[in-house]
Write a protein that holds these residues in place. Sequence first.
Motif, PDB file in Angstrom:
ATOM      1  N   PHE A  86      41.833  15.385 -32.103  1.00  0.00           N
ATOM      2  CA  PHE A  86      41.692  16.832 -32.227  1.00  0.00           C
ATOM      3  C   PHE A  86      41.158  17.393 -30.910  1.00  0.00           C
ATOM      4  N   VAL A  88      39.873  21.056 -29.823  1.00  0.00           N
ATOM      5  CA  VAL A  88      39.589  22.309 -30.520  1.00  0.00           C
ATOM      6  C   VAL A  88      38.686  23.221 -29.701  1.00  0.00           C
ATOM      7  N   VAL A  98      36.112  23.204 -39.043  1.00  0.00           N
ATOM      8  CA  VAL A  98      36.735  21.907 -39.316  1.00  0.00           C
ATOM      9  C   VAL A  98      35.924  21.267 -40.429  1.00  0.00           C
ATOM     10  N   PHE A 122      37.117  13.977 -31.863  1.00  0.00           N
ATOM     11  CA  PHE A 122      37.121  15.430 -31.671  1.00  0.00           C
ATOM     12  C   PHE A 122      36.658  15.768 -30.260  1.00  0.00           C
ATOM     13  N   TRP A 123      37.473  16.531 -29.558  1.00  0.00           N
ATOM     14  CA  TRP A 123      37.146  17.028 -28.218  1.00  0.00           C
ATOM     15  C   TRP A 123      37.073  18.546 -28.285  1.00  0.00           C
ATOM     16  N   PHE A 134      31.500  22.102 -37.923  1.00  0.00           N
ATOM     17  CA  PHE A 134      32.032  20.802 -38.321  1.00  0.00           C
ATOM     18  C   PHE A 134      31.270  20.364 -39.565  1.00  0.00           C
ATOM     19  N   ILE A 147      32.311  13.059 -31.832  1.00  0.00           N
ATOM     20  CA  ILE A 147      32.422  14.498 -31.577  1.00  0.00           C
ATOM     21  C   ILE A 147      31.936  14.751 -30.153  1.00  0.00           C
TER      22      ILE A 147
END
Length: 285
Positions: A86, A88, A98, A122-123, A134, A147
């Motif tokens: 991801f 985002v 999310v 997750f980036w 999140f 994350i």
Amino acid sequence: MQSLAAVATAAVSVGATGTAAADEEYEVIEADGQTVTISDGETWENKLIDMTTGGDIIVTAEGTGWTIRNVGFHGENASGTGSATFGVADTGGDTSTVENVYLGDGAAEGNQAANGHGQTAFWVNPEHSGHLDFANLNIQGFTDNAIYASAPGTGGGGTVHIDGCFAANCYVSHYRVATEGSRITNSSVLVDDGGHDGRGIWAWSPGTIEVDGCQIEMNGTNTAIDAGANGNGTEVVVSDTDYDEKAGVAEHAGSTVQLEDDVGTDPEAFMPDGVPTSAEEAARK
């Protein structure tokens, strides 16, 4: 591992902005190198991603007011691309979300990218200027952060709130944050035998970062709470949290980690209420 396309007989297709009609309905997507793009106001939900194909999939979300929820990844990401599953950002100055995502089957080692350590779950890209929530994420076995949300600290300055999440056996870190107003609450980190031993929480400049109601069980590896990086300090305020004393706290470049009176050193990682424990469970919600 058997392909989900062969067994998910109850699955139905739902659109990027649609809502599944019943709890048991979800769309099965076979990973084959595609990119899914989500933008202003869109909702991407009730997806089961079949990673047993050996391929990769990238989900990007930008704009504002978008939502990603009820998504499960079945099987290890063995693509070796070194991508972020991801990527985002809320780039409209508002709030995006999310929630309820299962990435517990992890990623194989290997990295075809020019830099980094492997797959990122997750980036958060540097242009993030709004707020990201999140919630109820299960992330395990990723080699380049669970994350990775520190980049906005030198970019758009947007905030993140990580709440009710579980991250285990990831490298370089599990929760990596930077901007003032960002928080990690009611969440767990676990590093156990044989797992990737990244930092529990890594706080970057400028801060201040709030950590509350967390359990950081490192089993003596790496650092439980690491503050500061690249010669720049930050501040972390920790409350109602237990951390691994052997892994400890590190303060770099003038950083401070303020431990309130209710902080202990007997952590016991837990699965927060509502966190999915399988890909199917996530997709069906």
